[in-house]
Design an enzyme around this catalytic site. Structure first.
Site, mmCIF file in Angstrom:
data_model
loop_
_atom_site.group_PDB
_atom_site.id
_atom_site.type_symbol
_atom_site.label_atom_id
_atom_site.label_comp_id
_atom_site.label_asym_id
_atom_site.label_seq_id
_atom_site.Cartn_x
_atom_site.Cartn_y
_atom_site.Cartn_z
ATOM 1 N N HIS A 1 0.847 -1.186 0.000
ATOM 2 C CA HIS A 1 0.000 0.000 0.000
ATOM 3 C C HIS A 1 0.882 1.235 0.000
ATOM 4 O O HIS A 1 1.980 1.228 0.569
ATOM 5 C CB HIS A 1 -0.869 0.062 1.264
ATOM 6 C CG HIS A 1 -2.187 -0.634 1.171
ATOM 7 N ND1 HIS A 1 -2.832 -1.141 2.281
ATOM 8 C CD2 HIS A 1 -3.003 -0.890 0.125
ATOM 9 C CE1 HIS A 1 -3.979 -1.683 1.915
ATOM 10 N NE2 HIS A 1 -4.106 -1.546 0.619
ATOM 11 N N CYS B 1 -2.260 2.671 9.251
ATOM 12 C CA CYS B 1 -3.246 1.659 8.866
ATOM 13 C C CYS B 1 -4.446 1.628 9.811
ATOM 14 O O CYS B 1 -5.562 1.326 9.400
ATOM 15 C CB CYS B 1 -2.615 0.281 8.800
ATOM 16 S SG CYS B 1 -1.630 -0.025 7.328
#
Length: 269
Positions: free
Chosen positions: A165, A262
């Site tokens: 990511h 996250c």
């Protein structure tokens, strides 16, 4: 510029690693759930001590990765682009996030056509959206986001599966500007690396050890930068730029492939 923020987090009371959808996840390594919850609560408390507001998303016992709340949507100027997850294990999380926004006064919520994993692959500067692609989010999600938010989207190709990511490889340090970021160049393709160097010539460049500690999976309020405590090599470069590093211990949640960013979705506007 330092400003109080609003965040959305989800308690890790059902967190576990029973499957592997990124290189960090190993079902053979047990999670210490009480420790994971305690570490998460310490981060939440730190945000509140710094003057930020933390909202909470109700966890689902069938969805162990809901703690990674940043993946559920992107919110800019009060508009919400929902997520469409790449892996079926996480697919139901998207509806839970959209339902939260629908019941908390957000009038413009888009269910996306193309795969994107929220702030996992979108980062916000003053005027742009930086957008990752290559492992999770589809390149087709980039024009979809540009049309919805009316902001230029700059696509960046990720090439190292450990940095699956964008938020594992790049952090915006001051979203009141278009110049303040830190990132790890080898996570990106040569062309994307060249584009980043052109866009951010004065960026903080992370070394491999700090990137592998997920030191770039950080949250900045424009002054305080909350980041994994193991990413010690980033502390002094941040101080030299006028930022205050705030070390955080989220080692249990790292077992699922995520750290400070996250587990933190930002509610912009």
């Amino acid at each position: 510029m330092y400003a109080a923020r609003r965040f959305l987090m989800c308690p890790p009371v059902h967190f576990r690693v029973t499957y592997s959808i990124n290189p960090w996840m190993d079902p053979g390594k047990p999670v210490d759930l009480p420790l994971a919850v305690a570490q998460w609560e310490q981060l939440r408390a730190r945000y509140r001590t710094l003057g930020h507001t933390v909202e909470e998303l109700t966890p689902n016992p069938q969805l162990p990765d809901m703690v990674y709340a940043a993946n559920g949507a992107l919110v800019v100027d009060g508009r919400v682009l929902g997520a469409r997850f790449a892996h079926p294990e996480r697919t139901p999380e998207a509806a839970a996030h959209r339902a939260w926004y629908a019941t908390h006064g957000y009038p413009e919520i888009r269910e996306p056509e193309h795969v994107n994993e929220g702030e996992g692959d979108f980062a916000v500067t003053a005027n742009w959206l930086l957008a990752g692609r290559g492992f999770r989010s589809s390149a087709l999600s980039h024009p979809e986001a540009q049309e919805f938010f009316g902001r230029p989207v700059i696509g960046l190709d990720l090439v190292d599966p450990r940095f699956y990511h964008l938020d594992t490889a790049l952090c915006v340090l001051d979203d009141a500007s278009d110049t303040e970021v830190m990132y790890y160049p080898p996570a990106f393709s040569p062309g994307s690396r060249a584009a980043l160097a052109r866009l951010f010539p004065d960026a903080v460049i992370a070394e491999e050890a700090d990137a592998l500690a997920l030191g770039l999976n950080a949250v900045s309020d424009g002054h305080h930068v909350l980041l994994p405590q193991a990413a010690t090599g980033l502390f002094e470069p941040l101080r030299q730029r006028g930022y205050e590093p705030v070390p955080v211990d989220l080692t249990e949640l790292l077992k699922g492939g995520g750290s400070v960013k996250c587990v933190t979705a930002e509610l912009r506007g």
